[in-house]
Scaffold this motif. Sequence first.
Motif, PDB file in Angstrom:
ATOM      1  N   VAL A   1       0.847  -1.202   0.000  1.00  0.00           N
ATOM      2  CA  VAL A   1       0.000   0.000   0.000  1.00  0.00           C
ATOM      3  C   VAL A   1       0.878   1.247   0.000  1.00  0.00           C
ATOM      4  O   VAL A   1       0.572   2.236  -0.661  1.00  0.00           O
ATOM      5  CB  VAL A   1      -1.011  -0.008   1.178  1.00  0.00           C
ATOM      6  CG1 VAL A   1      -0.344   0.001   2.531  1.00  0.00           C
ATOM      7  CG2 VAL A   1      -1.960   1.175   1.077  1.00  0.00           C
TER       8      VAL A   1
ATOM      9  N   GLY B   1      -6.116   6.556   8.952  1.00  0.00           N
ATOM     10  CA  GLY B   1      -6.551   6.089   7.635  1.00  0.00           C
ATOM     11  C   GLY B   1      -7.175   4.715   7.770  1.00  0.00           C
ATOM     12  O   GLY B   1      -7.770   4.384   8.801  1.00  0.00           O
ATOM     13  N   ARG B   2      -7.018   3.910   6.738  1.00  0.00           N
ATOM     14  CA  ARG B   2      -7.609   2.553   6.754  1.00  0.00           C
ATOM     15  C   ARG B   2      -7.090   1.735   7.931  1.00  0.00           C
ATOM     16  O   ARG B   2      -7.869   1.143   8.688  1.00  0.00           O
ATOM     17  CB  ARG B   2      -7.273   1.823   5.434  1.00  0.00           C
ATOM     18  CG  ARG B   2      -7.978   2.388   4.219  1.00  0.00           C
ATOM     19  CD  ARG B   2      -7.442   1.745   2.950  1.00  0.00           C
ATOM     20  NE  ARG B   2      -6.101   2.224   2.666  1.00  0.00           N
ATOM     21  CZ  ARG B   2      -5.810   3.129   1.740  1.00  0.00           C
ATOM     22  NH1 ARG B   2      -6.750   3.626   0.966  1.00  0.00           N
ATOM     23  NH2 ARG B   2      -4.566   3.531   1.558  1.00  0.00           N
ATOM     24  N   ILE B   3      -5.755   1.693   8.090  1.00  0.00           N
ATOM     25  CA  ILE B   3      -5.189   0.854   9.156  1.00  0.00           C
ATOM     26  C   ILE B   3      -5.466   1.480  10.528  1.00  0.00           C
ATOM     27  O   ILE B   3      -5.784   0.783  11.489  1.00  0.00           O
ATOM     28  CB  ILE B   3      -3.672   0.643   8.927  1.00  0.00           C
ATOM     29  CG1 ILE B   3      -3.445  -0.074   7.595  1.00  0.00           C
ATOM     30  CG2 ILE B   3      -3.059  -0.157  10.067  1.00  0.00           C
ATOM     31  CD1 ILE B   3      -1.995  -0.122   7.135  1.00  0.00           C
TER      32      ILE B   3
ATOM     33  N   ARG C   1      -4.993  14.582   9.195  1.00  0.00           N
ATOM     34  CA  ARG C   1      -5.086  15.871   8.497  1.00  0.00           C
ATOM     35  C   ARG C   1      -6.508  16.407   8.510  1.00  0.00           C
ATOM     36  O   ARG C   1      -6.742  17.555   8.218  1.00  0.00           O
ATOM     37  CB  ARG C   1      -4.556  15.725   7.072  1.00  0.00           C
ATOM     38  CG  ARG C   1      -3.046  15.505   7.060  1.00  0.00           C
ATOM     39  CD  ARG C   1      -2.527  15.354   5.674  1.00  0.00           C
ATOM     40  NE  ARG C   1      -3.114  14.183   5.039  1.00  0.00           N
ATOM     41  CZ  ARG C   1      -2.759  13.712   3.857  1.00  0.00           C
ATOM     42  NH1 ARG C   1      -1.824  14.330   3.171  1.00  0.00           N
ATOM     43  NH2 ARG C   1      -3.322  12.644   3.354  1.00  0.00           N
TER      44      ARG C   1
ATOM     45  N   LEU D   1       1.508   6.219   9.782  1.00  0.00           N
ATOM     46  CA  LEU D   1       1.561   7.257   8.749  1.00  0.00           C
ATOM     47  C   LEU D   1       2.336   6.798   7.533  1.00  0.00           C
ATOM     48  O   LEU D   1       3.297   6.038   7.663  1.00  0.00           O
ATOM     49  CB  LEU D   1       2.294   8.479   9.304  1.00  0.00           C
ATOM     50  CG  LEU D   1       1.553   9.398  10.247  1.00  0.00           C
ATOM     51  CD1 LEU D   1       2.501  10.464  10.758  1.00  0.00           C
ATOM     52  CD2 LEU D   1       0.358  10.017   9.551  1.00  0.00           C
TER      53      LEU D   1
ATOM     54  N   GLU E   1       6.356  15.687   4.289  1.00  0.00           N
ATOM     55  CA  GLU E   1       5.753  16.306   5.472  1.00  0.00           C
ATOM     56  C   GLU E   1       5.935  15.454   6.733  1.00  0.00           C
ATOM     57  O   GLU E   1       6.079  15.975   7.836  1.00  0.00           O
ATOM     58  CB  GLU E   1       4.258  16.467   5.176  1.00  0.00           C
ATOM     59  CG  GLU E   1       3.503  17.419   6.042  1.00  0.00           C
ATOM     60  CD  GLU E   1       2.003  17.271   5.747  1.00  0.00           C
ATOM     61  OE1 GLU E   1       1.224  17.558   6.658  1.00  0.00           O
ATOM     62  OE2 GLU E   1       1.641  16.864   4.620  1.00  0.00           O
TER      63      GLU E   1
ATOM     64  N   ALA F   1       4.409   1.391  13.033  1.00  0.00           N
ATOM     65  CA  ALA F   1       4.156   0.383  11.987  1.00  0.00           C
ATOM     66  C   ALA F   1       3.898   1.075  10.653  1.00  0.00           C
ATOM     67  O   ALA F   1       3.371   0.465   9.733  1.00  0.00           O
ATOM     68  CB  ALA F   1       2.976  -0.496  12.363  1.00  0.00           C
TER      69      ALA F   1
ATOM     70  N   ASP G   1       7.914  -2.102  13.881  1.00  0.00           N
ATOM     71  CA  ASP G   1       7.882  -3.006  12.726  1.00  0.00           C
ATOM     72  C   ASP G   1       8.688  -2.430  11.569  1.00  0.00           C
ATOM     73  O   ASP G   1       8.939  -3.124  10.589  1.00  0.00           O
ATOM     74  CB  ASP G   1       6.423  -3.230  12.286  1.00  0.00           C
ATOM     75  CG  ASP G   1       6.294  -4.317  11.217  1.00  0.00           C
ATOM     76  OD1 ASP G   1       6.950  -5.369  11.364  1.00  0.00           O
ATOM     77  OD2 ASP G   1       5.551  -4.118  10.248  1.00  0.00           O
TER      78      ASP G   1
ATOM     79  N   HIS H   1       9.574  -5.905   9.707  1.00  0.00           N
ATOM     80  CA  HIS H   1       8.598  -5.374   8.748  1.00  0.00           C
ATOM     81  C   HIS H   1       7.628  -6.483   8.301  1.00  0.00           C
ATOM     82  O   HIS H   1       7.536  -6.785   7.102  1.00  0.00           O
ATOM     83  CB  HIS H   1       9.317  -4.748   7.548  1.00  0.00           C
ATOM     84  CG  HIS H   1       8.464  -3.761   6.798  1.00  0.00           C
ATOM     85  ND1 HIS H   1       8.940  -2.606   6.235  1.00  0.00           N
ATOM     86  CD2 HIS H   1       7.134  -3.775   6.511  1.00  0.00           C
ATOM     87  CE1 HIS H   1       7.960  -1.962   5.617  1.00  0.00           C
ATOM     88  NE2 HIS H   1       6.842  -2.653   5.780  1.00  0.00           N
TER      89      HIS H   1
ATOM     90  N   GLY I   1       4.283  -6.428   9.033  1.00  0.00           N
ATOM     91  CA  GLY I   1       2.904  -5.956   9.193  1.00  0.00           C
ATOM     92  C   GLY I   1       1.869  -6.757   8.408  1.00  0.00           C
ATOM     93  O   GLY I   1       0.840  -7.159   8.944  1.00  0.00           O
TER      94      GLY I   1
HETATM   95  N1  LIG Z   1       4.372  -2.183   8.661  1.00  0.00           N
HETATM   96  C1  LIG Z   1       3.826  -2.624   7.540  1.00  0.00           C
HETATM   97  O1  LIG Z   1       4.055  -3.730   7.084  1.00  0.00           O
HETATM   98  C2  LIG Z   1       2.863  -1.742   6.817  1.00  0.00           C
HETATM   99  C3  LIG Z   1       1.821  -2.343   6.097  1.00  0.00           C
HETATM  100  C4  LIG Z   1       0.922  -1.523   5.437  1.00  0.00           C
HETATM  101  C5  LIG Z   1       1.064  -0.157   5.487  1.00  0.00           C
HETATM  102  N2  LIG Z   1       2.104   0.381   6.163  1.00  0.00           N
HETATM  103  C6  LIG Z   1       2.248   1.852   6.201  1.00  0.00           C
HETATM  104  O2  LIG Z   1       1.059   2.392   6.746  1.00  0.00           O
HETATM  105  C7  LIG Z   1       0.685   3.525   5.974  1.00  0.00           C
HETATM  106  C8  LIG Z   1      -0.791   3.765   6.113  1.00  0.00           C
HETATM  107  O3  LIG Z   1      -1.542   2.800   5.404  1.00  0.00           O
HETATM  108  P1  LIG Z   1      -3.124   2.996   5.227  1.00  0.00           P
HETATM  109  O4  LIG Z   1      -3.610   1.937   4.335  1.00  0.00           O
HETATM  110  O5  LIG Z   1      -3.770   3.188   6.548  1.00  0.00           O
HETATM  111  O6  LIG Z   1      -3.094   4.374   4.434  1.00  0.00           O
HETATM  112  P2  LIG Z   1      -4.189   5.535   4.441  1.00  0.00           P
HETATM  113  O7  LIG Z   1      -3.824   6.429   3.309  1.00  0.00           O
HETATM  114  O8  LIG Z   1      -5.556   4.962   4.501  1.00  0.00           O
HETATM  115  O9  LIG Z   1      -3.901   6.265   5.824  1.00  0.00           O
HETATM  116  C9  LIG Z   1      -2.871   7.160   6.058  1.00  0.00           C
HETATM  117  C10 LIG Z   1      -3.432   8.279   6.893  1.00  0.00           C
HETATM  118  O10 LIG Z   1      -2.372   9.146   7.297  1.00  0.00           O
HETATM  119  C11 LIG Z   1      -2.867  10.467   7.188  1.00  0.00           C
HETATM  120  N3  LIG Z   1      -1.764  11.415   7.083  1.00  0.00           N
HETATM  121  C12 LIG Z   1      -0.933  11.588   6.036  1.00  0.00           C
HETATM  122  N4  LIG Z   1      -0.047  12.565   6.330  1.00  0.00           N
HETATM  123  C13 LIG Z   1      -0.337  12.990   7.568  1.00  0.00           C
HETATM  124  C14 LIG Z   1       0.224  13.964   8.438  1.00  0.00           C
HETATM  125  N5  LIG Z   1       1.245  14.719   8.045  1.00  0.00           N
HETATM  126  N6  LIG Z   1      -0.312  14.129   9.670  1.00  0.00           N
HETATM  127  C15 LIG Z   1      -1.347  13.378  10.071  1.00  0.00           C
HETATM  128  N7  LIG Z   1      -1.928  12.429   9.299  1.00  0.00           N
HETATM  129  C16 LIG Z   1      -1.415  12.251   8.071  1.00  0.00           C
HETATM  130  C17 LIG Z   1      -3.734  10.455   5.955  1.00  0.00           C
HETATM  131  O11 LIG Z   1      -4.642  11.535   5.951  1.00  0.00           O
HETATM  132  C18 LIG Z   1      -4.436   9.121   6.097  1.00  0.00           C
HETATM  133  O12 LIG Z   1      -5.621   9.243   6.850  1.00  0.00           O
HETATM  134  C19 LIG Z   1       1.158   3.183   4.555  1.00  0.00           C
HETATM  135  O13 LIG Z   1       1.372   4.347   3.781  1.00  0.00           O
HETATM  136  C20 LIG Z   1       2.450   2.441   4.810  1.00  0.00           C
HETATM  137  O14 LIG Z   1       3.536   3.344   4.836  1.00  0.00           O
HETATM  138  C21 LIG Z   1       2.995  -0.370   6.829  1.00  0.00           C
END
Ligand SMILES: NC(=O)c1ccc[n+]([C@@H]2O[C@H](COP(=O)([O-])OP(=O)(O)OC[C@H]3O[C@@H](n4cnc5c(N)ncnc54)[C@H](O)[C@@H]3O)[C@@H](O)[C@H]2O)c1
Length: 324
Positions: free
Chosen positions: A75, A154-156, A177, A208, A213, A235, A261, A285, A287
Amino acid sequence: MKPSIILYKALPDDLQQRLAEHFTVTQVANLKPETVQQHAEAFATAQGLLGSSEKVDAALLEKMPQLRATSTVSVGYDNFDVDALNARKILLMHTPTVLTETVADTIMALVLSSARRVVEVAGRIKSGEWTSGIGADWFGTDVHHKTMGIIGMGRIGLALAQRAHFGFGMPILYNARRHHAEAEARFEARYCDLDSLLKESDFVCLVLPLTEETHHLIGKAQFAMMKKSAIFINAGRGPVVDENALVEALQNGEIHAAGLDVFEKEPLPVDSPLLSLPNVVALPHIGSATHETRYNMAACAVDNLIDALNGKVEKNCVNPQVVS
Ligand SMILES: NC(=O)c1ccc[n+]([C@@H]2O[C@H](COP(=O)([O-])OP(=O)(O)OC[C@H]3O[C@@H](n4cnc5c(N)ncnc54)[C@H](O)[C@@H]3O)[C@@H](O)[C@H]2O)c1
Ligand SMILES: O=C(O)[C@H](O)CO
């Protein structure tokens, strides 16, 4: 004639076959310059690119003049130069949603294992230290009913809030945000500015993406604001945190523990001070790393590339504007 693509990740046989039905596939081990050079003709003619974890930058794109779509088995897409893709009108597809629940499970595992010192005390049994009744020096801290602060709703973040609220009765604070009506309605989550969240949370959970940013959003000043009893979880992506500042905060007792992670450099160097701290649970890593979810991510990435090269960008596309 079928379009040509470069595949830089091993996929399950059935998915590899599905790709081969649609494309002429050249499989490579990685996207290092020497690999690109070795397969120069295949890179020069490829219209699609599918894989994960490697850097896709302007220098690579120069070697791929026919490229129309990239599909990452993740993602997160911070390893792509999105501006360079946009400039060339190359689509970027990713795999949101299919991994959300699995990653939220991993984050709860980090929360529980760092609070209850699961890894540390399991190690004590294995090294023969459980020779009499345990004392307070083996105790952990409670998770249930403690305050969870989620940075990045966000989603997670939502899936984590669901677990923490319904499973553990935890009050939820969040920073994002924008306000999230769904999180507020379903989980009674309360929006906070970042500083207030850091000051009030027992568990500070970072989910995040890495962007300009968010790079080093959490550093010395932010750890200083957290409770001494706080447990910090990351994570999202490693570089969102200043790792030297994290090590100092853990060593100086500014925060209680961490569950991680992701790291600034991956794989985490074996001599990282994080690995010698008993109050750190470090995972490689993982997740999304379950058999089911990794298969679903790969299948999603394959479908995404087929869609993208057929001009379908209704879902899972980071930059649909490049074809409109
Ligand atoms: N550890 C792992 O294996 C693993 C697995 C999946 C995702 N991830 C990371 O998790 C992140 C999030 O995934 P998701 O599916 O929830 O994405 P998402 O886009 O649904 O959620 C990210 C959230 O962060 C917010 N955001 C972005 N910049 C911001 C800021 N400066 N201040 C506050 N909020 C901010 C966005 O508005 C959004 O709501 C991915 O981009 C990835 O880097 C890690
Ligand atoms: O972003 C993701 O999907 C995970 O971090 C795996 O790379």
